[in-house]
Design an enzyme around this catalytic site. Structure first.
Site, PDB file in Angstrom:
ATOM      1  CB  SER A  94      -0.924  -0.058   1.217  1.00 30.31           C
ATOM      2  OG  SER A  94      -1.931   0.902   1.137  1.00 30.31           O
ATOM      3  CG  ASP A 216      -6.999  -2.802  -3.848  1.00 30.77           C
ATOM      4  OD1 ASP A 216      -7.730  -2.145  -3.077  1.00 30.77           O
ATOM      5  OD2 ASP A 216      -5.759  -2.883  -3.703  1.00 30.77           O
ATOM      6  CG  HIS A 244      -5.543  -2.147  -0.039  1.00 33.98           C
ATOM      7  ND1 HIS A 244      -5.081  -1.774  -1.288  1.00 33.98           N
ATOM      8  CD2 HIS A 244      -4.829  -1.426   0.852  1.00 33.98           C
ATOM      9  CE1 HIS A 244      -4.119  -0.875  -1.137  1.00 33.98           C
ATOM     10  NE2 HIS A 244      -3.947  -0.651   0.144  1.00 33.98           N
TER      11      HIS A 244
END
Lengths: 270, 389
Positions: A94, A216, A244
Site C-alpha cells: 500500500s 481492490d 487491498h
C-alpha cells in the site's frame, strides 16, 4: 536512538540476501505473518513498524518530520544501514510500496529489487488520472477514524508506549494488532491519502514487481496499469483476490508471484 | 430438594413457543449479514435490508458489505478491519455509517467474526450491526467538546506565554525606570541642601514650603527605593537562600533603626518563646518585618501611644509569625481584596508608596507561605504569616 529499536525491527531467517517487509497504513508488521515465513529458508527476513505504527517508538513521531513519505523512506534506509544490508529485496504494501520506491531511488546501489503490493502513487483523482477517491472521501475516512477512536481508552496508550515491567500487558497487546495512537493515525492517514508520488516513478531504476489485486477499491486496476507504464522495466502480476491485502487474503498466490520474480534473472535496467 | 424446585412452573403464554428462528433472524432488532471472506454478501436479514433500502436480489452475490458503507468507512474497512479479521478472526465495536440507497446514512456499531473451514481457510464472515443513531449524537457532542477544550487550552497557553513575556518586560521597565530615576532624585536632594545653605528666602511661608519640598523629595526617593526592592528580590533569587534566623536579635536590630527615625515613644513587645528561629532568607525576613513594623508605626492611631506585638506560634502546618498593632486599622469590608495589591493606599493622609504590603505578600509566598490579615478600624491590625515546616 537505534533505528532498530525505533522501528521495532525483528530479524529472522537464514540467507545471504535480505528481504525487508514494510507494512501499509492501518496496521503493522503483523500483516506479513502469512507471507514472510515462506522466505525464511533462503533469505534474512527483516520486519519493521513504521514510526507511529505498531510498537515503534511513538515519541519519535514528529508530525512535521513525517509530513511526507520521504521521512519514512529515510527511516527504512537507516535500518538497512544499521543492519549493513546490501542487495536488499524491499517489499512494501500500500502506501509503503511508494516508501520503498523512494528508498530505492535514494540508494539504488543498496536495493536490488522492489516488490510493490497493492501500490498506488496517488489516491485522489486528478486531471487525466483516476486514483479512485475525492478529497471529501478522505475527510470521511478521518471522520470514521475519529468515531472509532472514541473507544481508544487511556488504558491502551501506556501499553503501546512500552511497559516492560508489566508483562501481563503483553497478552493484551496481542489482541491489539494494528492499533495506533489516534492523533498519529489521523496524521498518517492524511499523509498517506493526500500523497502524490507520480513524478518520482520514472526515476526508479530498480527492477520492480507490481502485485495488483483483481478487485481492490483502494488501488484499482487502472492504477496498477498506470504504475506499470510509468515504472521502466516493471512487471505486473494480477492476483486473483478481492480487497487491498493480498498477503492476507491470498498468501499462497502472493508468495508464488514474489518467488517467481526473485528467481528470474535480473532484467536489464533501462 | 428445595422448595422452589417443588413449585409448579408458572403458566406461560404458549405463543412464546411459536418464536420462529427464521422470523427472529429476519426481524431481529439488529442487522445480520454473512459474507464471503472478501466481503461479498451471501445472506442478509430484513432489518439490514430496510436500513439500506435495497432488495435481497440486488445485494446477494452482487455487492459486498464494504459497499454498504460510506466511502470513508470503506477505506477504514479495507485498511484496518479486513486485515484484522484475517489476522485475529474477529473485530469488535467498529463504528461505521451505513449508506441508504437514497443517500442518507445510519450510524452503526459492527461486530464481526471470521469462520474458517476444516483446513483453517477463511470460509465466511458474520456481521452483526446495531443502529446507534442517538449514541452517535452524544459521541459527536463529546468529540466537539473535546476539540473545543483542546482549542481553548491552546489559546490559553498562547495567552500565558504572552503574559509571561509582558510581565518580564514590565519588570525590566520598572527596574530601568527606578534605576534611571534614582540618580537625578538623589542629585536633587544634594542640590536642594546646597540651595538652602546659600539662598535666603524672604517669603514668610518659605520655611513651610521648603519642608514640604523636602518631604516630597523623600517620598520620591523612598518610592524609587521600594520599586527597586520589589524588582530586585525577583531578579536575584540566589539571594533568597533560606537559613535559620534567630528572631529575637534579628527583630531587635530592625527596631533600633526604626525607633531612631520614627517614634521613640512606641512600645514593642517581642515573644518568640514558642518558635525562636525561622527558616527563611535573611533579606526576605528583613524586608517583610521592616515593612510591617514601619507600617505599624506610620499608621498609628493619632493620640494613642503605638504598641506593636511581634510573636510566633505553631500550627499543624508549621510556624506562624504574627505582627499586631493598635493603629488605625484598615476597613477590610471595603478593601479586603485589595490590601496586598500594588499601589493600593488606604490612608492617603499618611505618606506611603503603596508597595509595602504587596512586597510582604510576595516575600511570604516566595518562602512557600501565605499571609492573612485581620483588622478593625480604630483598633488595630494583625498580620499572620504561615510558613511551612
Amino acid at each position: 536512538m537505534s533505528s532498530l529499536k525505533r522501528n521495532n525491527v525483528t530479524v529472522s531467517g537464514a540467507g545471504e540476501q535480505a528481504m525487508v517487509f514494510v507494512h501499509g497504513f492501518g496496521c503493522d508488521q503483523h500483516m506479513w505473518r502469512l507471507v514472510a515465513p515462506a522466505f525464511e529458508d533462503r533469505y534474512q527476513v527483516v520486519l519493521l513498524d513504521l514510526v507511529g505504527s505498531g510498537q515503534s517508538d511513538l515519541t519519535a513521531y514528529n508530525p512535521a518530520r513525517y509530513s511526507t513519505l520521504q521521512a519514512h523512506a529515510h527511516d527504512v534506509l537507516e535500518v538497512l544501514h544499521e543492519l549493513h544490508l546490501n542487495q536488499v529485496v524491499l517489499v512494501g504494501h500500500s502506501v509503503s510500496a511508494m516508501i520503498c520506491v523512494l528508498a530505492a531511488i535514494a540508494e539504488p546501489a543498496r536495493i536490488a529489487r522492489v516488490v510493490l503490493v497493492a501500490p498506488s502513487p496517488r489516491y485522489l483523482n486528478d486531471e487525466g488520472y483516476v486514483g479512485g477517491f475525492e478529497r471529501a472521501d478522505i475527510d470521511e475516512l478521518l471522520e470514521a477514524m475519529d468515531s472509532n477512536y472514541l473507544g481508544w481508552s487511556a488504558g491502551v496508550t501506556p501499553l503501546i508506549m512500552g511497559n516492560p515491567e508489566r508483562p501481563e500487558l503483553a497478552q493484551e497487546l496481542n489482541h491489539s494488532f494494528c492499533r495506533t495512537e489516534p492523533t498519529i493515525a489521523r496524521h498518517f492517514a492524511r499523509v498517506t491519502f493526500l500523497s502524490d508520488n507520480r513524478a518520482d516513478l520514472p526515476r526508479l531504476r530498480t527492477p520492480a514487481l507490481i502485485l495488483q489485486c483483481a478487485q481492490d477499491a483502494l488501488a484499482p486496476l487502472a492504477v496498477g496499469n498506470y504504475l506499470h507504464q510509468q515504472l521502466p522495466g516493471s512487471q505486473l502480476v494480477l492476483i486473483e483476490t478481492s480487497g487491498h491485502c493480498p498477503h492476507l487474503s491470498a498468501p499462497a498466490l502472493t508468495i508464488a508471484a514474489i518467488k517467481q520474480f526473485l528467481a528470474a534473472e535480473t532484467p536489464a535496467a533501462s | 430438594m428445595s422448595a422452589a424446585e417443588n413449585e409448579p412452573l408458572p403458566e406461560f403464554d404458549l405463543r412464546l413457543t411459536q418464536e420462529n428462528l427464521e422470523e427472529l433472524y429476519e426481524q431481529a432488532p439488529c442487522g445480520y449479514c454473512s459474507c464471503l471472506p472478501d466481503g461479498t454478501l451471501v445472506k442478509l436479514n430484513q432489518t439490514l435490508l430496510n436500513w439500506v433500502g435495497y432488495s435481497r436480489e440486488e445485494l446477494v452475490a452482487r455487492r459486498c458489505v464494504q459497499e454498504l458503507l460510506t466511502i470513508g468507512g470503506r477505506l477504514h474497512y479495507e485498511t484496518h478491519c479486513a486485515p484484522l479479521l484475517l489476522l485475529q478472526d474477529q473485530v469488535r465495536e467498529i463504528s461505521y455509517q451505513l449508506r441508504h440507497r437514497d443517500g442518507t446514512t445510519v450510524p452503526v456499531l459492527v461486530n464481526a467474526t471470521l469462520v474458517r473451514d476444516a483446513n483453517q481457510q477463511p470460509l465466511v464472515i458474520r456481521f452483526t450491526l446495531f443502529d446507534i443513531t442517538d449514541r452517535r449524537k452524544y459521541e459527536q457532542e463529546l468529540l466537539r467538546a473535546k476539540a473545543e477544550a483542546e482549542e481553548r487550552r491552546e489559546q490559553l497557553s498562547i495567552k500565558n506565554d504572552q503574559l509571561t513575556r509582558i510581565n518580564a518586560e514590565l519588570d525590566n521597565f520598572v527596574y530601568t525606570a527606578s534605576h534611571d530615576l534614582k540618580q537625578p532624585a538623589s542629585n536633587m536632594v544634594g542640590l536642594f541642601e546646597e540651595l538652602k545653605r546659600t539662598v535666603t528666602f524672604h517669603d514668610p511661608e518659605a520655611a513651610c514650603m521648603v519642608t514640604m519640598f523636602e518631604d516630597a523629595l523623600r517620598q520620591i526617593l523612598s518610592t524609587i527605593e521600594s520599586m527597586t526592592e520589589v524588582i530586585q528580590q525577583q531578579r536575584q533569587p540566589e539571594q533568597l537562600v533560606p537559613e535559620a534566623v534567630e528572631l529575637q536579635p534579628f527583630t531587635e536590630d530592625i527596631l533600633r533603626t526604626l525607633q531612631a527615625q520614627v517614634n521613640p515613644s512606641a512600645v514593642f513587645t517581642l515573644d518568640f518563646a514558642v518558635v525562636p528561629t525561622l527558616r527563611i532568607s535573611r533579606t526576605s525576613l528583613h524586608s517583610l518585618l521592616y515593612n510591617l513594623l514601619s507600617n505599624a508605626l506610620k499608621y498609628a492611631q493619632p493620640g494613642r501611644r503605638p504598641h506593636v506585638w511581634v510573636s510566633t506560634t505553631r500550627e499543624r502546618s508549621g510556624p506562624v509569625l504574627l505582627v499586631r498593632d493598635n493603629g488605625r486599622g484598615i476597613d477590610l469590608q471595603r478593601h479586603g481584596q485589595e490590601v496586598f495589591q500594588l499601589f493600593r493606599r488606604f490612608h492617603p493622609e499618611v505618606a506611603g508608596s503603596g508597595m509595602g504590603l504587596y512586597l510582604v505578600k510576595r516575600l511570604v509566598n516566595q518562602a512557600g507561605g501565605r499571609v492573612e490579615i485581620d483588622s478593625t478600624v480604630g483598633e488595630g491590625t494583625t498580620f499572620r504569616m504561615y510558613f511551612l515546616e
